[in-house]
Each structure stands twice: as C-alpha cells, then as structure tokens.
Motif scaffolding. Structure first.
Motif, PDB file in Angstrom:
ATOM      1  N   LEU A 136      -1.540  -7.282   2.997  1.00 58.22           N
ATOM      2  CA  LEU A 136      -0.343  -8.060   3.302  1.00 58.22           C
ATOM      3  C   LEU A 136       0.926  -7.338   2.843  1.00 58.22           C
ATOM      4  CD1 LEU A 136      -1.550 -11.675   2.382  1.00 58.22           C
ATOM      5  CD2 LEU A 136      -1.156 -10.734   4.664  1.00 58.22           C
ATOM      6  N   THR A 137       0.872  -6.746   1.648  1.00 62.38           N
ATOM      7  CA  THR A 137       2.031  -6.020   1.117  1.00 62.38           C
ATOM      8  C   THR A 137       2.403  -4.849   2.013  1.00 62.38           C
ATOM      9  OG1 THR A 137       1.519  -6.604  -1.176  1.00 62.38           O
ATOM     10  CG2 THR A 137       2.893  -4.656  -0.833  1.00 62.38           C
ATOM     11  N   LEU A 138       1.404  -4.063   2.393  1.00 63.01           N
ATOM     12  CA  LEU A 138       1.662  -2.898   3.235  1.00 63.01           C
ATOM     13  C   LEU A 138       2.131  -3.302   4.632  1.00 63.01           C
ATOM     14  CD1 LEU A 138      -1.372  -0.627   2.243  1.00 63.01           C
ATOM     15  CD2 LEU A 138       1.011  -0.383   1.536  1.00 63.01           C
ATOM     16  N   THR A 139       1.557  -4.363   5.159  1.00 65.66           N
ATOM     17  CA  THR A 139       1.958  -4.837   6.485  1.00 65.66           C
ATOM     18  C   THR A 139       3.403  -5.319   6.475  1.00 65.66           C
ATOM     19  OG1 THR A 139      -0.308  -5.503   7.054  1.00 65.66           O
ATOM     20  CG2 THR A 139       1.473  -6.519   8.303  1.00 65.66           C
ATOM     21  N   GLU A 140       3.766  -6.037   5.416  1.00 64.75           N
ATOM     22  CA  GLU A 140       5.136  -6.543   5.290  1.00 64.75           C
ATOM     23  C   GLU A 140       6.137  -5.395   5.210  1.00 64.75           C
ATOM     24  OE1 GLU A 140       7.805  -9.254   2.173  1.00 64.75           O
ATOM     25  OE2 GLU A 140       5.618  -9.236   2.047  1.00 64.75           O
ATOM     26  N   LYS A 141       5.836  -4.417   4.394  1.00 59.29           N
ATOM     27  CA  LYS A 141       6.744  -3.274   4.235  1.00 59.29           C
ATOM     28  C   LYS A 141       6.799  -2.428   5.512  1.00 59.29           C
ATOM     29  CE  LYS A 141       6.443  -2.790  -0.782  1.00 59.29           C
ATOM     30  NZ  LYS A 141       7.903  -2.999  -0.991  1.00 59.29           N
ATOM     31  N   LEU A 177       2.828   4.710  -1.395  1.00 59.21           N
ATOM     32  CA  LEU A 177       2.381   3.427  -1.928  1.00 59.21           C
ATOM     33  C   LEU A 177       1.008   3.064  -1.353  1.00 59.21           C
ATOM     34  CD1 LEU A 177       2.886   0.835  -3.539  1.00 59.21           C
ATOM     35  CD2 LEU A 177       4.043  -0.095  -1.508  1.00 59.21           C
ATOM     36  N   ARG A 178       0.831   3.305  -0.047  1.00 56.59           N
ATOM     37  CA  ARG A 178      -0.449   3.018   0.589  1.00 56.59           C
ATOM     38  C   ARG A 178      -1.576   3.805  -0.080  1.00 56.59           C
ATOM     39  NH1 ARG A 178       0.915   4.122   5.283  1.00 56.59           N
ATOM     40  NH2 ARG A 178       1.137   2.031   6.147  1.00 56.59           N
ATOM     41  N   ASN A 179      -1.345   5.096  -0.301  1.00 58.92           N
ATOM     42  CA  ASN A 179      -2.356   5.937  -0.945  1.00 58.92           C
ATOM     43  C   ASN A 179      -2.650   5.483  -2.368  1.00 58.92           C
ATOM     44  OD1 ASN A 179      -2.625   7.575   1.345  1.00 58.92           O
ATOM     45  ND2 ASN A 179      -1.051   9.015   0.641  1.00 58.92           N
ATOM     46  N   LYS A 180      -1.587   5.125  -3.094  1.00 58.74           N
ATOM     47  CA  LYS A 180      -1.742   4.687  -4.475  1.00 58.74           C
ATOM     48  C   LYS A 180      -2.570   3.406  -4.553  1.00 58.74           C
ATOM     49  CE  LYS A 180       0.911   3.173  -8.517  1.00 58.74           C
ATOM     50  NZ  LYS A 180       2.278   2.927  -9.067  1.00 58.74           N
ATOM     51  N   ARG A 182      17.425   8.362   4.985  1.00 64.05           N
ATOM     52  CA  ARG A 182      17.036   7.191   4.199  1.00 64.05           C
ATOM     53  C   ARG A 182      15.754   6.571   4.754  1.00 64.05           C
ATOM     54  NH1 ARG A 182      17.423   1.666   3.991  1.00 64.05           N
ATOM     55  NH2 ARG A 182      18.272   1.567   6.106  1.00 64.05           N
ATOM     56  N   LEU A 183      15.675   6.449   6.070  1.00 63.78           N
ATOM     57  CA  LEU A 183      14.504   5.854   6.700  1.00 63.78           C
ATOM     58  C   LEU A 183      13.279   6.765   6.555  1.00 63.78           C
ATOM     59  CD1 LEU A 183      16.093   4.408   9.972  1.00 63.78           C
ATOM     60  CD2 LEU A 183      15.390   3.168   7.920  1.00 63.78           C
ATOM     61  N   THR A 184      13.522   8.061   6.614  1.00 70.36           N
ATOM     62  CA  THR A 184      12.416   9.006   6.415  1.00 70.36           C
ATOM     63  C   THR A 184      11.851   8.882   5.007  1.00 70.36           C
ATOM     64  OG1 THR A 184      13.368  10.576   8.007  1.00 70.36           O
ATOM     65  CG2 THR A 184      11.762  11.443   6.413  1.00 70.36           C
ATOM     66  N   LYS A 185      12.767   8.741   4.028  1.00 70.03           N
ATOM     67  CA  LYS A 185      12.358   8.567   2.637  1.00 70.03           C
ATOM     68  C   LYS A 185      11.569   7.255   2.471  1.00 70.03           C
ATOM     69  CE  LYS A 185      12.498   9.532  -1.839  1.00 70.03           C
ATOM     70  NZ  LYS A 185      12.025   8.273  -2.433  1.00 70.03           N
ATOM     71  N   MET A 186      12.004   6.207   3.143  1.00 71.69           N
ATOM     72  CA  MET A 186      11.295   4.930   3.081  1.00 71.69           C
ATOM     73  C   MET A 186       9.882   5.072   3.651  1.00 71.69           C
ATOM     74  SD  MET A 186      14.131   2.048   4.181  1.00 71.69           S
ATOM     75  CE  MET A 186      12.850   0.781   4.209  1.00 71.69           C
ATOM     76  N   GLU A 187       9.755   5.822   4.730  1.00 69.53           N
ATOM     77  CA  GLU A 187       8.447   6.028   5.344  1.00 69.53           C
ATOM     78  C   GLU A 187       7.518   6.814   4.419  1.00 69.53           C
ATOM     79  OE1 GLU A 187       6.690   7.295   9.728  1.00 69.53           O
ATOM     80  OE2 GLU A 187       8.663   7.996   9.109  1.00 69.53           O
ATOM     81  N   GLN A 188       8.082   7.820   3.756  1.00 66.83           N
ATOM     82  CA  GLN A 188       7.299   8.619   2.805  1.00 66.83           C
ATOM     83  C   GLN A 188       6.878   7.774   1.602  1.00 66.83           C
ATOM     84  OE1 GLN A 188      10.051  11.798   2.008  1.00 66.83           O
ATOM     85  NE2 GLN A 188       9.402  13.017   3.796  1.00 66.83           N
ATOM     86  N   ASP A 189       7.800   6.953   1.124  1.00 67.70           N
ATOM     87  CA  ASP A 189       7.482   6.077  -0.012  1.00 67.70           C
ATOM     88  C   ASP A 189       6.391   5.069   0.347  1.00 67.70           C
ATOM     89  OD1 ASP A 189       9.372   7.384  -1.485  1.00 67.70           O
ATOM     90  OD2 ASP A 189      10.916   5.835  -1.286  1.00 67.70           O
TER      91      ASP A 189
END
Length: 205
Positions: free
Chosen positions: A82-87, A130-133, A119-126
């Motif tokens: 749910l967290t990953l889907t929301e983000k 987060l998904r991997n973590k 900024r959006l590229t950085k958000m995608e990388q983050d």
C-alpha cells in the motif's frame, strides 16, 4: 548431519540385505544359512531402532506459532504494498503534470523545467531505493522467522524425545523424503498438540 547420514545408510544397507535374502532363496545350503543368519541380524537391528516422521506441511498450517508469524508477515507485506502504491501513484501524477506543462510551455524558463525534471527523477530514484529497502527487510524478517520456526521445533523435539526415545524422527514434505510410510509412524498430531500447548499467542496475552 554425519550421524543422520550414517544411520540412514545403515538402514538402507539393512533393507538391501533383507531384499537380497528373499531373492536368493534357491541358493546352496551354505549361502542360505548365511543369508538366514544375516536376515535375522538385520531384523534384530531394525527392531532396536525406533523411528517416526512428522509432516511439515501440517505443522505449517496447524502450529499456532507459524500461523501467527505468517499473519504478521502478510500484514507487513500488505502495508508495504500500500505504501509503495500510494507513493508510485503520487509520483505518476506529478510526472503527468510535468509532461503537460512542458508540452504547453508553462515553465518560465528551460532551467526551471530542468529543475523540475531533476526533482521528479530524484523522487523516482528514492522510490526505487525505498522499494528495495522494504522488500529486503521483508526477506530478512522472513528468513529470521524461518529460523525461529525451525529452532522452536528442534527445541521441543529435544524435550519430547527425552521421554519417547526415538532414534530417528524424519521430516516429510509431500514426497520429498518419504515415498511410503505406515501411518503408525506418523507422530505429527502429537507434535502439533505439544507445540501448541506450550505456545502462547501474543494476541491472547
């Protein structure tokens, strides 16, 4: 493990001796006498070995400790999803807004557009980090739970066997270990009942 392999090899050898003796019934008297003696010895040795088996599939579905672990893992997995889907949904919306603004020349300058893109590229990388973590953390916890499950069974069997005296207790999953075994050797229910009797579910505390 070496002791287990030794005992298993010994049982296999004894079984082979018995089978061989049955096939050699028409041999000469000396061979027949030797075979009869060997068979008697084999039966005597087998009679002194007390064995049983436990169905792991049944443990997984009826051992309350395992049930609680699985339920906890399912809840964490669902929360992560749910967290990953929301983000991911929020990021996708911002990316679509950026695309529309860029196509309509809505940015004051190319530099401003580049800043927003970065900024959006950085958000995608983050988000990917987060998904991997979260997924790695879930895997580590699952491995930890597997060890806890195994250790709880091993600890119980050590105590259980002090009064039951089995030489061998096999684990059986489907046909992985046992192709056939008489149900008289199946102690699964007894083990499950014993495990559950000494386990106190956190939800009941």
């Amino acid at each position: 493990m070496n002791r287990m392999n030794y005992l298993m090899n010994g049982l296999a050898a004894l079984a082979f001796i018995i089978l061989f003796s049955q096939c050699a019934g028409k041999a000469d008297n000396q061979t027949a006498t030797t075979t009869t003696t060997t068979t008697a010895q084999a039966n005597a040795e087998l009679a002194g070995i007390k064995i049983a088996y436990v169905e792991i599939d049944t443990l997984l579905t009826k051992y309350n400790f395992c049930i609680d672990l699985n339920e906890a893992m399912m809840k964490k997995s669902e929360n992560i999803r749910l967290t990953l889907t929301e983000k991911a949904t929020a990021l996708q919306k911002e990316q679509q807004d950026f695309q529309k603004k860029y196509e309509n020349n809505a940015f004051l300058s190319q530099e401003r557009a580049q800043q927003e893109y970065s900024r959006l590229t950085k958000m995608e990388q983050d988000l990917e980090a987060l998904r991997n973590k979260l997924q790695n953390g879930l895997m580590e916890e699952n491995n930890k739970n597997s060890l806890m499950f195994r250790d709880s069974i091993n600890a119980f069997l050590k105590e259980y066997n002090k009064t039951h005296g089995y030489n061998l207790i096999f684990s059986n999953t489907g046909f992985d270990n046992l192709l056939y075994a008489d149900s008289v050797f199946n102690i699964t229910k007894e083990i499950v009942d014993g495990l559950n009797a000494r386990y106190s579910s956190p939800s009941k505390k």
